[in-house]
Design a protein around this motif. Sequence first.
Motif, PDB file in Angstrom:
ATOM      1  N   ARG A   7       0.826  -1.216   0.000  1.00 36.55           N
ATOM      2  CA  ARG A   7       0.000   0.000   0.000  1.00 36.55           C
ATOM      3  C   ARG A   7       0.856   1.261   0.000  1.00 36.55           C
ATOM      4  N   ARG A   8       1.928   1.250   0.789  1.00 34.02           N
ATOM      5  CA  ARG A   8       2.825   2.403   0.854  1.00 34.02           C
ATOM      6  C   ARG A   8       3.489   2.634  -0.507  1.00 34.02           C
ATOM      7  N   SER A  11       0.999   4.015  -2.965  1.00 40.05           N
ATOM      8  CA  SER A  11       0.742   5.409  -2.633  1.00 40.05           C
ATOM      9  C   SER A  11       1.853   6.309  -3.165  1.00 40.05           C
ATOM     10  N   GLU A  12       3.094   5.865  -3.027  1.00 39.89           N
ATOM     11  CA  GLU A  12       4.226   6.636  -3.541  1.00 39.89           C
ATOM     12  C   GLU A  12       4.177   6.730  -5.068  1.00 39.89           C
ATOM     13  N   GLU A  14       1.541   6.523  -6.912  1.00 42.65           N
ATOM     14  CA  GLU A  14       0.407   7.382  -7.243  1.00 42.65           C
ATOM     15  C   GLU A  14       0.788   8.854  -7.072  1.00 42.65           C
ATOM     16  N   ALA A  15       1.511   9.169  -6.011  1.00 41.36           N
ATOM     17  CA  ALA A  15       1.944  10.549  -5.771  1.00 41.36           C
ATOM     18  C   ALA A  15       2.882  11.041  -6.867  1.00 41.36           C
ATOM     19  N   ARG A  28      -9.709   1.697  -2.918  1.00 42.67           N
ATOM     20  CA  ARG A  28      -9.008   1.829  -4.197  1.00 42.67           C
ATOM     21  C   ARG A  28      -8.141   0.608  -4.488  1.00 42.67           C
ATOM     22  N   TYR A  31      -5.533  -0.448  -9.624  1.00 39.91           N
ATOM     23  CA  TYR A  31      -4.600   0.577 -10.071  1.00 39.91           C
ATOM     24  C   TYR A  31      -4.294   0.357 -11.542  1.00 39.91           C
TER      25      TYR A  31
END
Length: 53
Positions: A7-8, A11-12, A14-15, A28, A31
């Motif tokens: 997940r981390r 998230s990175e 995605e950022a 979500r 992806y």
Amino acid sequence: MSDCHVRRTLSELEAEGLVEASGPTKRREMYSVTEDGRKVLTGMRDGLQRALE
């Protein structure tokens, strides 16, 4: 690999605009690779191909 690590990492990514999340819930769980992500992957693939030649 733990769920937390995955997940981390997502998230990175995605950022950085390399993947985008979608799905019917806030979790979500789906992806997709963005156009920028495809460019990065293509560059990585080409670099690996050159290294193997």
